[in-house]
Design a protein around this motif. Structure first.
Motif, PDB file in Angstrom:
ATOM      1  N   CYS A  27       0.828  -1.212   0.000  1.00  0.00           N
ATOM      2  CA  CYS A  27       0.000   0.000   0.000  1.00  0.00           C
ATOM      3  C   CYS A  27       0.861   1.260   0.000  1.00  0.00           C
ATOM      4  N   ILE A  28       1.922   1.249   0.791  1.00  0.00           N
ATOM      5  CA  ILE A  28       2.812   2.413   0.826  1.00  0.00           C
ATOM      6  C   ILE A  28       3.509   2.584  -0.517  1.00  0.00           C
ATOM      7  N   SER A  29       3.928   1.480  -1.130  1.00  0.00           N
ATOM      8  CA  SER A  29       4.575   1.555  -2.439  1.00  0.00           C
ATOM      9  C   SER A  29       3.615   2.069  -3.503  1.00  0.00           C
ATOM     10  N   ALA A  30       2.384   1.575  -3.475  1.00  0.00           N
ATOM     11  CA  ALA A  30       1.386   2.034  -4.451  1.00  0.00           C
ATOM     12  C   ALA A  30       1.079   3.516  -4.255  1.00  0.00           C
ATOM     13  N   ALA A  31       0.986   3.943  -3.001  1.00  0.00           N
ATOM     14  CA  ALA A  31       0.730   5.356  -2.733  1.00  0.00           C
ATOM     15  C   ALA A  31       1.897   6.216  -3.207  1.00  0.00           C
ATOM     16  N   SER A  32       3.104   5.740  -3.018  1.00  0.00           N
ATOM     17  CA  SER A  32       4.281   6.486  -3.471  1.00  0.00           C
ATOM     18  C   SER A  32       4.295   6.618  -4.991  1.00  0.00           C
ATOM     19  N   LEU A  33       3.981   5.534  -5.673  1.00  0.00           N
ATOM     20  CA  LEU A  33       3.949   5.592  -7.139  1.00  0.00           C
ATOM     21  C   LEU A  33       2.810   6.477  -7.633  1.00  0.00           C
ATOM     22  N   ALA A  34       1.649   6.400  -6.981  1.00  0.00           N
ATOM     23  CA  ALA A  34       0.524   7.248  -7.377  1.00  0.00           C
ATOM     24  C   ALA A  34       0.851   8.717  -7.129  1.00  0.00           C
ATOM     25  N   PHE A  35       1.515   8.999  -6.044  1.00  0.00           N
ATOM     26  CA  PHE A  35       1.915  10.374  -5.741  1.00  0.00           C
ATOM     27  C   PHE A  35       2.900  10.881  -6.791  1.00  0.00           C
ATOM     28  N   LEU A  37       2.829  10.179  -9.873  1.00  0.00           N
ATOM     29  CA  LEU A  37       2.094  10.488 -11.104  1.00  0.00           C
ATOM     30  C   LEU A  37       1.551  11.912 -11.113  1.00  0.00           C
ATOM     31  N   VAL A  38       1.159  12.405  -9.944  1.00  0.00           N
ATOM     32  CA  VAL A  38       0.503  13.712  -9.899  1.00  0.00           C
ATOM     33  C   VAL A  38       1.452  14.845  -9.524  1.00  0.00           C
ATOM     34  N   THR A  39       2.638  14.521  -9.057  1.00  0.00           N
ATOM     35  CA  THR A  39       3.594  15.564  -8.706  1.00  0.00           C
ATOM     36  C   THR A  39       4.890  15.337  -9.472  1.00  0.00           C
ATOM     37  N   HIS A  40       5.669  16.370  -9.525  1.00  0.00           N
ATOM     38  CA  HIS A  40       6.970  16.248 -10.152  1.00  0.00           C
ATOM     39  C   HIS A  40       7.990  16.937  -9.254  1.00  0.00           C
ATOM     40  N   LEU A  50      12.957  10.187 -13.299  1.00  0.00           N
ATOM     41  CA  LEU A  50      12.190   9.118 -13.933  1.00  0.00           C
ATOM     42  C   LEU A  50      11.086   8.627 -13.011  1.00  0.00           C
ATOM     43  N   PHE A  51       9.994   8.201 -13.602  1.00  0.00           N
ATOM     44  CA  PHE A  51       8.863   7.706 -12.825  1.00  0.00           C
ATOM     45  C   PHE A  51       9.272   6.453 -12.046  1.00  0.00           C
ATOM     46  N   GLY A  52       9.036   6.449 -10.755  1.00  0.00           N
ATOM     47  CA  GLY A  52       9.318   5.291  -9.914  1.00  0.00           C
ATOM     48  C   GLY A  52      10.775   5.131  -9.532  1.00  0.00           C
TER      49      GLY A  52
END
Length: 85
Positions: A27-35, A37-40, A50-52
């Motif tokens: 869950c923490i990893s998914a939240a980090s990856l989702a975050f 996506l919306v921030t840079h 790079l993403f991720g």
């Protein structure tokens, strides 16, 4: 009337804590990856934008620590009769 003997509840599964830890980490990893996506964030070296990247860096560091701990265990291992001598 005779009462039925009540059996004690089964002991908790030892895998319960492990499953909770894995779910929490996912869950923490998914939240980090989702975050990501919306921030840079601010790029310092070019490739860290790079993403991720930070998730992969954390995974790689954790895997390296596990491998290093295994190597240390092999190098520091003593015979079973070490203290009997």
């Amino acid at each position: 009337m005779t009462k039925k003997p009540v059996s004690p509840p089964p002991p908790p599964s030892p895998d319960r804590g492990r499953k909770l830890a894995v779910r929490t980490a996912l869950c923490i990893s998914a939240a980090s990856l989702a975050f990501g996506l919306v921030t840079h964030g601010q790029d310092r070296f070019g490739f860290d934008g790079l993403f991720g990247f930070h998730a992969l860096l954390g995974f790689g560091a954790g895997a390296a620590l596990v491998l290093l701990a295994g190597l240390a265990g092999v190098l520091l291992k003593r015979d079973d009769d070490f203290y009997d001598r």
